[in-house]
Design a protein around this motif. Structure first.
Motif, short mmCIF file in Angstrom:
data_model
loop_
_atom_site.label_atom_id
_atom_site.label_comp_id
_atom_site.label_asym_id
_atom_site.label_seq_id
_atom_site.Cartn_x
_atom_site.Cartn_y
_atom_site.Cartn_z
N ILE A 1 0.16 4.10 -2.80
CA ILE A 1 -0.35 5.42 -2.44
C ILE A 1 0.61 6.52 -2.89
O ILE A 1 0.19 7.61 -3.31
N PHE B 1 -10.22 9.29 -1.85
CA PHE B 1 -9.61 7.98 -1.67
C PHE B 1 -10.08 7.33 -0.36
O PHE B 1 -10.43 6.15 -0.33
N SER C 1 0.82 -1.21 0.00
CA SER C 1 0.00 0.00 0.00
C SER C 1 0.85 1.25 0.00
O SER C 1 0.49 2.27 -0.60
N SER D 1 0.02 6.88 -6.64
CA SER D 1 -1.30 7.42 -6.94
C SER D 1 -1.43 8.89 -6.57
O SER D 1 -2.10 9.66 -7.26
N TYR E 1 -13.90 6.24 -0.73
CA TYR E 1 -14.10 5.07 -1.59
C TYR E 1 -13.59 3.79 -0.94
O TYR E 1 -14.25 2.74 -0.98
N ARG E 2 -12.40 3.83 -0.34
CA ARG E 2 -11.81 2.61 0.22
C ARG E 2 -12.64 2.06 1.37
O ARG E 2 -12.79 0.85 1.51
N GLN F 1 -5.17 4.72 -10.05
CA GLN F 1 -5.95 5.21 -8.92
C GLN F 1 -7.04 4.21 -8.52
O GLN F 1 -7.27 3.96 -7.33
N THR G 1 -5.45 1.32 -6.75
CA THR G 1 -5.11 1.69 -5.38
C THR G 1 -6.32 1.64 -4.47
O THR G 1 -6.25 1.12 -3.35
N ILE G 2 -7.45 2.15 -4.94
CA ILE G 2 -8.68 2.16 -4.14
C ILE G 2 -9.13 0.73 -3.85
O ILE G 2 -9.50 0.39 -2.72
N PRO H 1 -6.83 12.66 -1.70
CA PRO H 1 -6.78 11.83 -0.49
C PRO H 1 -8.14 11.63 0.16
O PRO H 1 -8.44 10.52 0.64
N CYS I 1 -1.44 11.90 4.29
CA CYS I 1 -1.33 12.28 2.87
C CYS I 1 -1.00 13.76 2.73
O CYS I 1 -0.23 14.16 1.84
N LEU J 1 -4.45 11.54 -7.32
CA LEU J 1 -5.52 11.00 -6.49
C LEU J 1 -5.81 11.95 -5.33
O LEU J 1 -4.91 12.36 -4.61
#
Length: 365
Positions: A24, A37, A20, A27, A40-41, A248, A251-252, A34, A88, A32
């Motif tokens: 990150i 992000f 990760s 991304s 969504y995650r 991106q 990553t999510i 933050p 971030c 991306l």
């Protein structure tokens, strides 16, 4: 094998964190947002783990009281919301090297807080107490050496990078402004302090809400709400919410499935059994994992200092885990002795209450 389960789980957690960390960084460079992000995650993790929590913990899950809701809300605020967003933000002002070095405050800060709160027993005159203190120092020193000692080259990665991305030479170094390193370092320290507090609070909440799957689901739910509220002020641009088949999105998905759903559950489970210090002491392994991955995938060189630092981290981790193992054995031995003494007292009371009748005189003796 059962005794090694918690250790293997935490090593797996650091392996996932290592991947990760790479994603990150790339991304964020790719644009991306933050806050988007984080939303969504956690929504993805909640959707994935929610059905399992509902089915598997139907009988185990306690009632959802106002007190439990407040604790889990605070848990989500400290960990997923404050830590990730502030981390971030800190990376935008400083380098990943500084971020890696400052992350070493997590084990000692967690250890010290746990001792002050009585969650971790420390007898400094005992061998196990000294082992935990020395191991913590070794882990910190090893991580600093691993990060900053760039001695002669010892090992070399592959000749050609296995992963090609735009600006690959900037890997491990988020673009930052030199004049704002103090601001970035302050933000990073704030994020790591929040993460340490999250580990401590996680141990307390796990005792009153002993359902790790449900706890993870609720934490993801509250984290989604909190970050969505922040998005009203800091992520108004609709284009930042648009998902495409790119890095991106990868990553999510990676963070939602592994770093959030699986890792949050594993950490909650390990902390409920072993305590917050146990989980925090595995953090320095992440630097080793990222360095090995970088050497293989990005053809980065490993220095002699990296080898020395990695060795100190491993020795320090072993010392702390040895000390905690001895604590567990002493506690179990104390429980056995307590049970034995209680049994003896019960037996004595029972013998005193027994009436024996003399068969000749027919009198009780």
């Amino acid at each position: 094998m059962e005794g090694c389960t918690h250790y293997l789980a935490m090593v797996l957690v650091q392996l996932i964190y290592g991947g990760s960390d790479v994603l990150i960084k790339l991304s964020l460079q790719d644009g991306l947002n933050p806050i988007v992000f984080v939303v969504y995650r956690h929504v993805l993790a909640m959707v994935l783990i929610g059905p399992f929590a509902y089915v598997l913990e139907r009988k185990q899950r306690p009632s959802f009281s106002i007190s439990a809701a407040a604790n889990i809300f605070l848990l989500a605020l400290l960990g997923p919301t404050i830590f990730v967003n502030v981390y971030c933000a800190g990376l935008t002002y400083t380098s990943a090297t500084v971020a890696s070095a400052l992350s070493n405050v997590i084990p000692p800060l967690t250890f010290l807080t746990a001792v002050l709160l009585g969650m971790e027993k420390l007898k400094i005159r005992s061998a196990r107490g000294q082992a935990k203190v020395a191991g913590t120092i070794f882990c910190i020193g090893g991580s600093l050496i691993f990060t900053f000692w760039k001695g002669g080259y010892l090992l070399k990665g592959v000749e050609k990078t296995l992963i090609n991305v735009h600006n690959a030479e900037e890997y491990g170094k988020i673009k930052h402004v030199q004049e704002n390193w103090i601001k970035g370092s302050a933000l990073l320290l704030m994020s790591y302090t929040a993460w340490s507090a999250w580990l401590i609070l996680q141990a307390a909440v796990s005792k009153v809400y002993p359902a790790p799957l449900s706890l993870t689901t609720l934490m993801c739910f509250f984290a989604s709400l909190q970050s969505s509220f922040l998005a009203l002020f800091f992520a108004r641009n609709p284009s930042s919410w648009r998902l495409e088949w790119n890095l991106q999105l990868l990553t999510i998905v990676y963070f939602g499935v592994l770093t959030t759903a699986l890792v949050y559950y594993l950490q909650a489970w390990c902390i409920s059994h072993k305590g917050p210090v146990f989980a925090a002491m595995f953090s320095p392994l992440q630097a080793i994992i990222v360095a090995v991955f970088s050497a293989i995938a990005f053809a980065e060189r490993l220095h002699f200092g990296s080898l020395i630092g990695a060795l100190l981290i491993i020795v320090g981790l072993y010392c702390v885990l040895w000390g905690k193992r001895k604590d567990t054995l002493v506690a179990e031995h104390g429980e056995i002795e307590k049970v034995t003494l209680d049994d003896i007292k019960v037996l004595e009371i029972s013998m005193n209450d027994i009436s024996v009748v003399n068969p000749v005189t027919r009198e009780e003796t």
